[in-house]
Design a protein around this motif. Structure first.
Motif, PDB file in Angstrom:
ATOM      1  N   ALA A 124       0.820  -1.218   0.000  1.00 57.23           N
ATOM      2  CA  ALA A 124       0.000   0.000   0.000  1.00 57.23           C
ATOM      3  C   ALA A 124       0.850   1.261   0.000  1.00 57.23           C
ATOM      4  N   SER A 125       2.030   1.182   0.602  1.00 59.60           N
ATOM      5  CA  SER A 125       2.854   2.387   0.751  1.00 59.60           C
ATOM      6  C   SER A 125       3.892   2.577  -0.349  1.00 59.60           C
ATOM      7  N   GLN A 126       4.173   1.514  -1.117  1.00 58.61           N
ATOM      8  CA  GLN A 126       5.258   1.588  -2.092  1.00 58.61           C
ATOM      9  C   GLN A 126       4.939   2.408  -3.326  1.00 58.61           C
ATOM     10  N   GLY A 127       3.675   2.406  -3.727  1.00 59.54           N
ATOM     11  CA  GLY A 127       3.312   3.075  -4.968  1.00 59.54           C
ATOM     12  C   GLY A 127       3.702   2.289  -6.203  1.00 59.54           C
ATOM     13  N   THR A 128       4.028   1.002  -6.035  1.00 63.75           N
ATOM     14  CA  THR A 128       4.475   0.171  -7.154  1.00 63.75           C
ATOM     15  C   THR A 128       3.334  -0.612  -7.772  1.00 63.75           C
TER      16      THR A 128
END
Length: 353
Positions: free
Chosen positions: A102-106
């Motif tokens: 959710a936090s990676q943006g990948t």
């Protein structure tokens, strides 16, 4: 870390993150059009879509079949990529993976095979905040174990079946077999009773069996979805109960291990009522051969395809089906016998150990 390959089954829920669960459940909603209530829904992405498949364990044949199905569907799209993460049969590992994705943006979406379907609920809103839709397979996510409608903000689709109903169907076959046998001695082999869904299965079995005075549940062993563990559990059961009429098992790996113990003790399985669960290829062979009486079949490859499709639909702003009954995804009914398989000579099962 993500991995690109998988290999024996099924889930093992554990206990996790109870303190955070109430935050996730605050977003409960069965209307998929509102699952992103705390943030705007995806606007309809164009171009390549990157999906994270969070497996309960990458060293697991059932999960591999889910992954293979998702990859096959992705290839049909042509511009969808699937990366698998190894949950290591550990609820905290998978909880962290949801938050990291959710936090990676990948990644644009998540296909989930949950370890702990209750505890993982507290991690899902992080995905919703990041506008990353999640489809869960095998089990619903949330506190209601038999509720397939999305219960938690961020879950857009559940591709699963009602475990309680399936378990009762398997037990009803035992009741039919035991007619005229008094006593009819039953050994139950369950995964782990500490896991919510295994406890649900065991209660479902007993709700059917306990209403019949001739049926005696003489032992309940825990096989942990593992052949060797199940072999030892069955050996222990046989020491105290050398005469058995029924083996009621919820997992094919467990039945395969128990079969070794039974046959080593000189038991003719064709003269018992033996069950498994999962529908793997070895189980289908054993039912066709008449050694196992029945198997409860899952369709993990088809589940992976269906879940991948729903997540891609959500990412691209297309309509999403909030509930897909996994029992309807295959060519055979959920409970198969030798007679039923005779009507479906080409069915081999969708996964292997």
């Amino acid at each position: 870390m993500p991995v690109k390959s998988l290999s024996i089954p099924r889930r093992r829920p554990a206990i996790a993150a109870a303190a955070l669960l109430s935050l996730a459940l605050a977003g409960c909603n069965s209307d998929v059009s509102q699952v992103y209530s705390s943030s705007a829904p995806p606007s309809g992405k164009t171009g390549p879509v990157r999906i994270a498949l969070l497996a309960s364990s990458s060293q697991n044949g059932f999960n591999k079949a889910v992954y293979d199905g998702a990859v096959a569907r992705a290839k049909e799209y042509g511009d969808v990529e699937v990366t698998v993460f190894d949950g290591k049969f550990d609820s905290q590992t998978q909880f962290n993976q949801v938050q990291n994705v959710a936090s990676q943006g990948t990644y644009d979406g998540i296909v989930l095979v949950p370890n702990d379907n209750v505890g993982i609920a507290a991690a899902i809103p992080a995905a919703a905040q990041a506008k990353i839709p999640v489809a869960t397979t095998l089990f619903p996510v949330g506190p209601k174990l038999t509720e397939l409608k999305p219960q938690v903000e961020g879950i857009v689709s559940t591709v699963a079946a009602n475990t309680e109903e399936n378990s009762k169907k398997l037990a009803e076959g035992v009741v039919k077999y035991c007619e005229g046998k008094d006593p009819c001695r039953v050994a139950i082999l369950i995964g782990q009773l500490q896991f919510p869904f295994d406890n649900l299965r065991n209660k479902a079995y007993r709700s059917v069996l306990d209403g019949h005075a001739n049926i005696k549940v003489v032992a309940t062993g825990q096989g942990n979805y593992d052949r060797d563990t199940s072999l030892k559990a069955m050996q222990n059961i046989l020491q105290a109960n050398p005469k058995l009429d029924v083996l009621l098992s919820n997992a094919d790996q467990q039945t395969i291990g128990a079969q070794v113990a039974l046959e080593s003790a000189g038991v003719d399985l064709s003269k018992m009522y033996v069950t498994g669960g999962g529908g793997n290829q070895e189980a289908i062979k054993q039912v066709r051969a008449g050694k196992w009486a029945a198997d409860q079949v899952d369709f993990p490859n088809s589940m992976g395809k269906a879940a991948l499709e729903q997540v891609v639909n959500a990412v691209r702003g297309k309509p999403v089906t909030p509930v897909i009954d996994a029992n309807t995804l295959g060519p055979v009914p959920v409970i198969v016998t030798k007679e039923i398989l005779g009507e479906h000579p080409d069915f081999q099962g969708e996964w292997a150990d």
